[in-house]
Design an enzyme around this catalytic site. Structure first.
Site, PDB file in Angstrom:
ATOM      1  N   HIS A 193      13.847  14.135   4.272  1.00 54.09           N
ATOM      2  CA  HIS A 193      13.543  15.507   3.865  1.00 54.09           C
ATOM      3  C   HIS A 193      12.471  16.086   4.786  1.00 54.09           C
ATOM      4  O   HIS A 193      11.862  15.361   5.574  1.00 54.09           O
ATOM      5  CB  HIS A 193      13.071  15.549   2.410  1.00 54.09           C
ATOM      6  CG  HIS A 193      11.827  14.745   2.163  1.00 54.09           C
ATOM      7  ND1 HIS A 193      11.857  13.457   1.665  1.00 54.09           N
ATOM      8  CD2 HIS A 193      10.509  15.023   2.368  1.00 54.09           C
ATOM      9  CE1 HIS A 193      10.623  12.982   1.572  1.00 54.09           C
ATOM     10  NE2 HIS A 193       9.784  13.919   2.001  1.00 54.09           N
ATOM     11  N   HIS A 212       8.792  13.206   8.114  1.00 58.17           N
ATOM     12  CA  HIS A 212       8.184  11.876   8.120  1.00 58.17           C
ATOM     13  C   HIS A 212       9.234  10.766   8.175  1.00 58.17           C
ATOM     14  O   HIS A 212       8.908   9.587   8.045  1.00 58.17           O
ATOM     15  CB  HIS A 212       7.286  11.700   6.897  1.00 58.17           C
ATOM     16  CG  HIS A 212       6.015  12.488   6.975  1.00 58.17           C
ATOM     17  ND1 HIS A 212       5.899  13.762   6.459  1.00 58.17           N
ATOM     18  CD2 HIS A 212       4.819  12.194   7.533  1.00 58.17           C
ATOM     19  CE1 HIS A 212       4.680  14.211   6.690  1.00 58.17           C
ATOM     20  NE2 HIS A 212       4.003  13.287   7.332  1.00 58.17           N
ATOM     21  N   GLY A 213      10.487  11.162   8.335  1.00 61.16           N
ATOM     22  CA  GLY A 213      11.537  10.161   8.483  1.00 61.16           C
ATOM     23  C   GLY A 213      12.066   9.599   7.186  1.00 61.16           C
ATOM     24  O   GLY A 213      12.653   8.517   7.170  1.00 61.16           O
ATOM     25  N   LYS A 230       8.989  20.792  -0.264  1.00 60.20           N
ATOM     26  CA  LYS A 230       9.881  19.869   0.426  1.00 60.20           C
ATOM     27  C   LYS A 230      11.302  20.416   0.357  1.00 60.20           C
ATOM     28  O   LYS A 230      11.717  20.949  -0.678  1.00 60.20           O
ATOM     29  CB  LYS A 230       9.835  18.465  -0.197  1.00 60.20           C
ATOM     30  CG  LYS A 230       8.542  17.701   0.080  1.00 60.20           C
ATOM     31  CD  LYS A 230       8.617  16.281  -0.451  1.00 60.20           C
ATOM     32  CE  LYS A 230       7.335  15.511  -0.139  1.00 60.20           C
ATOM     33  NZ  LYS A 230       7.406  14.101  -0.600  1.00 60.20           N
ATOM     34  N   PHE A 273       0.852  -1.187   0.000  1.00 64.93           N
ATOM     35  CA  PHE A 273       0.000   0.000   0.000  1.00 64.93           C
ATOM     36  C   PHE A 273       0.891   1.241   0.000  1.00 64.93           C
ATOM     37  O   PHE A 273       1.958   1.253   0.610  1.00 64.93           O
ATOM     38  CB  PHE A 273      -0.902   0.036   1.229  1.00 64.93           C
ATOM     39  CG  PHE A 273      -1.959  -1.030   1.249  1.00 64.93           C
ATOM     40  CD1 PHE A 273      -2.516  -1.510   0.074  1.00 64.93           C
ATOM     41  CD2 PHE A 273      -2.403  -1.558   2.445  1.00 64.93           C
ATOM     42  CE1 PHE A 273      -3.487  -2.494   0.087  1.00 64.93           C
ATOM     43  CE2 PHE A 273      -3.377  -2.541   2.482  1.00 64.93           C
ATOM     44  CZ  PHE A 273      -3.925  -3.011   1.295  1.00 64.93           C
TER      45      PHE A 273
END
EC number: 3.6.4.-
Length: 297
Positions: free
Chosen positions: A231, A227-228, A198, A121
């Site tokens: 970036h 979010h790890g 970003k 997913f």
């Protein structure tokens, strides 16, 4: 409502002869191979590693009784009900078939899914932005498909070359900043997201001093999240609610890892506070209210 997901199985399925397009025909769901039945039984057990089993199901050839005139029907547990525009479906399906049926690298791709991909997913928004790149015949997405797929599926950290369609708008001594416009209507899965940015560090594990100043200025001081994945990302005010709810789905170990990541201090005090509140098990509504209150202009 959290971010919309799609599955690789929404686009392609494996057969004994190779990979073919996916099709949707619930009437054929009753037909399963012995291996599929065993995997489906195991996914229901308490404590099962569902993501790992979903990957196994995806990499298992389907029953030939689930073949249609268009393609093959994936088992219910690895497909989604997400509405995918036909343009996006066609672009992504052809792209994936080229990657998975490649005689030289096809086996490597399957091995990577089994051992390195977190799941089958992924973000519908990310897939939509890959589809935007696929519309350009000169884009590197056509030659560097495996690496871009791996970044899209969060198996590797992304960079400018492996992101969905974006535009480089600023470069500083320590960062490159890209702008992400809303996805074109004919390719967008779900509701379009607002403009976001970003910041990608020039050197990993090194703070972005000038890059963060530029990011804050360009984004009008939007909320910044890590979010790890190597970036930082801005979040428009109207999307903070969904962004925090989605982040809160990460397990405690993952949140702790991100909280201690070298990029997180650059995201700012509000992001650090959000991580701390999640780790302290504060109610999600309380966390959202505090962050959004502090983020109002």
């Amino acid at each position: 409502m959290v971010s919309i997901k799609v599955s690789l199985a929404d686009f392609i399925v494996k057969t004994d002869e190779g990979w073919i397009p996916s099709d949707n025909c619930p009437a054929l769901d009753r037909f399963k191979t012995k291996t599929e039945k065993e995997l489906l039984d195991s996914i229901k057990r308490e404590g099962a590693d569902r993501a790992s089993i979903r990957k196994q199901l995806f990499l298992t050839p389907i029953s030939n009784k689930r073949l249609t005139q268009i393609g093959g029907v994936p088992v219910r547990d690895i497909r989604t009900s997400t509405t995918i525009p036909s343009s996006t479906r066609n672009l992504i399906t052809d792209w994936l078939l080229n990657i998975f049926n490649d005689e030289e690298s096809g086996e490597e791709v399957e091995n990577a899914i089994a051992s390195k991909y977190p799941d089958i997913f992924c973000s519908a928004d990310k897939i939509s932005r890959v589809a935007q790149r696929l519309e350009n015949r000169r884009d590197r997405v056509h030659e560097d498909g495996f690496r871009i797929l791996s970044a899209t599926m969060l198996a590797i950290d992304s960079d400018i070359a492996t992101e969905g369609k974006c535009e480089i708008v600023r470069a500083t001594e320590d960062a490159i900043i890209a702008k992400f416009e809303p996805v074109s209507e004919h390719l967008c899965i779900g509701n379009p997201r607002g403009v976001f940015y970003k910041a990608f560090p020039i050197k990993k594990e090194q703070p972005m001093v000038y890059g963060i100043k530029a990011l804050l200025g360009i984004s009008n001081r939007d909320f910044i999240m890590n979010h790890g994945h190597g970036h930082l990302r801005t979040v428009p005010y109207s999307e903070i609610n969904n962004a925090i709810r989605s982040f809160a789905k990460k397990n405690e170990a993952e949140i702790k890892r991100i909280r201690s990541d070298s990029l997180s201090p650059n995201a700012g005090e509000k992001f650090i506070n959000m991580c701390d509140m999640l780790l302290q098990k504060e109610k999600i509504e309380t966390i959202i209210a505090k962050i959004m209150k502090n983020d109002k202009n």
